[in-house]
Design a protein around this motif. Structure first.
Motif, PDB file in Angstrom:
ATOM      1  N   SER A 171      -8.974   3.566  -2.443  1.00 28.59           N
ATOM      2  CA  SER A 171     -10.005   4.198  -1.342  1.00 28.59           C
ATOM      3  C   SER A 171     -11.471   4.129  -1.988  1.00 28.59           C
ATOM      4  N   LYS A 172     -11.023   5.241  -3.247  1.00 25.60           N
ATOM      5  CA  LYS A 172     -12.756   5.316  -3.261  1.00 25.60           C
ATOM      6  C   LYS A 172     -13.479   4.420  -4.013  1.00 25.60           C
ATOM      7  N   GLN A 198      -3.544   5.009  -4.704  1.00 24.27           N
ATOM      8  CA  GLN A 198      -4.303   5.016  -3.542  1.00 24.27           C
ATOM      9  C   GLN A 198      -4.971   5.922  -3.178  1.00 24.27           C
ATOM     10  N   THR A 253     -13.543   1.098  -3.368  1.00 24.91           N
ATOM     11  CA  THR A 253     -13.469   0.271  -1.867  1.00 24.91           C
ATOM     12  C   THR A 253     -15.751   0.786  -1.721  1.00 24.91           C
ATOM     13  N   TRP A 291       1.442  -0.833  -0.196  1.00 26.48           N
ATOM     14  CA  TRP A 291       0.000   0.134   0.112  1.00 26.48           C
ATOM     15  C   TRP A 291       1.026   1.239  -0.211  1.00 26.48           C
TER      16      TRP A 291
END
Lengths: 200, 364
Positions: free
Chosen positions: B29-30, B25, B32, B17
């Protein structure tokens, strides 16, 4: 680089959609192409960090104006053949307007560019800068008179449109909602007590 | 949370990560979060249909679905599977492309609006400044699905439904927008997170008290906007069969259904955020609950409770009221709600001038 790819892909869709508005055979398809064109121009404004204008474009044009447009286009039974016939008749006027717009665009881009107005790309806004707040604070202080006058003109248009279309026909049966709401059961129903009868 | 995952998984993952560029990143993350929120909404919608049938069942002295699984809890899945394996029949003289795309046009805005909804004090997919405008813009786009479905079907019943829906949504959108102007004045921001934060400090700080008429106008307009009973003239099964979706079957019909329920959940969430403090706890400042009580903390739990309450009100209205007559819907929207909102905006102006209510802390 990434920015440029996004810009050109959305701009390409915008141009295709705008061409679709003109060349679509079905008027409902043409309206939907126009909706797509509005969405794409909103995206281009978002890329320019003008999020207030972009969202207001979607809210006003896509959400309200085009819905009413679609409403009218669907109600009208438009003959496609007649529209084809009008093509050549209005072509000279269309070409003149298109030429004028090209000249204006060229003037803005080319002449202003020579005077040093051109910047490479949009300047990124500082952290915590709110487009909406900035717009509001200018609109309600510096340009408040122009803003108010625009509002009054719009109000005038509403009043004029209503007064032009509202006709009082004599003998029209209308409902009085207030009296309908205020009605009680005893005004309408009478319960009669009577002794039971038996046929002889 | 991290304690649940063993080290031999967690450590290589963390190393991986950290090695990613920031853009990747963010994207990861968005994405997910978006997938998680979407799946949660679809599951909520599935159980909302079960909840509706149970609630209306009990209100009418029945038990509702109780055959599939324990307490009938498997019913939504049975319905979904049934709709998935059915054939989509496209009417011969319909406009095929618009007929297929219309359900999608109604579900996409319903899901996309969740991008700006703050779920708890830290979680929101896109924390944008113009959040409230974004909500208004997207809810107004949802009407295209209904209108296009009605037109593309090429049937008079569907077309009548589409026309009714278009006129109704345009009328109630104005009242809704004006009600939100009131919220904007009280919250002092277009960001939904900031609007919620402006209501911190217990029940007396929630906007429902100073903005009570706007709250009623907003929620009733929301019911009208989602085409739910008693404003469901676009469907009107007693007059125009099923309105705009009369020819839809299988998955295409399921998507319309999904959109309607997703919009209901959305209106409930928005009403909670604008008027009931969103994630804020109603017990804020109640010291006798104990110093460390979780009940006093703002959390997603409170937002979920408020959403569930408003969804219940939707069903309650449906079980209680007969359908409105069409001309009276128009009268209510144009001649009652819009004047109420305009008057209350003026009242709010006076309240702000006198520094009472939400404006008491304002400087200057």
């Amino acid at each position: 680089m990434f920015h440029a790819i996004l810009f050109y892909s959305f701009a390409a869709i915008l141009v295709v959609a705008a061409l679709g508005v003109i060349f679509a055979r079905n008027p409902v398809h043409a309206v939907m192409f126009l909706v797509l064109a509005f969405f794409q121009s909103a995206v281009l404004w978002l890329l320019a960090e003008a999020e207030f204008l972009a969202i207001v474009l979607v809210l006003v044009y896509v959400g309200a104006v085009m819905v009413l447009f679609l409403f009218v286009v669907m109600m009208l039974d438009v003959e496609v053949e007649e529209i084809r016939g009008g093509y050549t008749r209005y072509a000279p006027l269309g070409i003149v307007i298109a030429g004028l717009m090209v000249v204006e665009l060229a003037q803005v881009i080319w002449l202003r560019g020579k005077e040093g107005f051109a910047v490479d790309g949009f300047r990124p806004t500082p952290e915590g800068y709110s487009n909406t707040e900035a717009l509001g604070s200018v609109l309600y202080t510096e340009h408040v008179y122009a803003f108010e006058i625009a509002a009054v003109i719009l109000l005038l248009a509403i009043v004029a449109a209503i007064s032009l279309t509202m006709r009082r026909r004599p003998g029209l049966k209308q409902q009085d909602i207030a009296s309908q709401v205020a009605v009680r059961a005893q005004d309408r129903v009478r319960i009669v007590k009577m002794a039971s009868e038996k046929p002889e | 949370m991290t304690a649940l995952i063993p080290d031999f998984v967690m450590l290589p993952w963390m190393a991986f990560w950290e090695g990613l560029p920031p853009l990747m990143q963010l994207l990861f993350s968005k994405t997910t979060l978006i997938v998680f929120v979407t799946v949660c909404i679809i599951l909520t919608v599935a159980f909302t249909t079960y909840f509706e049938r149970k609630v209306i069942g009990y209100m009418q002295g029945r038990i509702g679905p109780n055959r599939v699984g324990p307490l009938g809890l498997g019913q939504p899945f049975a319905d979904v599977i049934k709709l998935l394996i059915k054939e989509i029949v496209v009417p011969q003289k319909s406009n095929r492309f618009l007929f297929i795309i219309a359900p999608l046009l109604s579900i996409v805005p319903a899901l996309a609006t969740w991008a700006v909804i703050p779920l708890n004090p830290t979680t929101v997919i896109a924390d944008i400044n113009a959040g409230l405008l974004y909500v208004l813009a997207l809810t107004s786009v949802g009407v295209y699905g209904v209108i296009l479905a009605g037109w593309a079907t090429n049937s008079k019943y569907a077309f009548l439904g589409a026309m009714r829906s278009a006129a109704q949504i345009v009328a109630y959108e104005i009242a809704m927008g004006f009600a939100l102007v009131g919220v904007l004045m009280a919250g002092g921001s277009l960001n939904l997170g900031d609007i919620t934060r402006a209501q911190a400090g217990g029940v007396s700080h929630w906007f429902i008290l100073p903005l009570l008429p706007l709250f009623l106008v907003y929620f009733i307009s929301g019911v009208a906007e989602t085409n739910r009973a008693p404003f469901d003239v676009a469907e009107g099964e007693s007059e125009i069969v099923a309105g705009f979706h009369v020819e839809y079957s299988g998955v295409a019909f399921a998507v319309f259904f999904l959109a309607e329920y997703a919009n209901m959940v959305l209106i409930s969430a928005l009403t909670s955020i604008f008027f009931l403090g969103g994630w804020a706890s109603p017990f804020e400042g109640w010291t006798f609950l104990g110093a460390e009580s979780l009940l006093r903390e703002p959390s997603f739990f409170w937002l979920a409770v408020k959403i569930a309450f408003f969804i219940f009100v939707f069903f309650w209205l449906r079980a209680t009221f007969p359908r409105y007559r069409y001309d009276q819907i128009m009268r209510l929207g144009w001649k009652v709600f819009i004047p109420i909102t305009i008057v209350w905006i003026a009242v709010e102006g006076v309240m702000a001038w006198l520094r009472i209510g939400p404006w008491s802390g304002m400087a200057g």
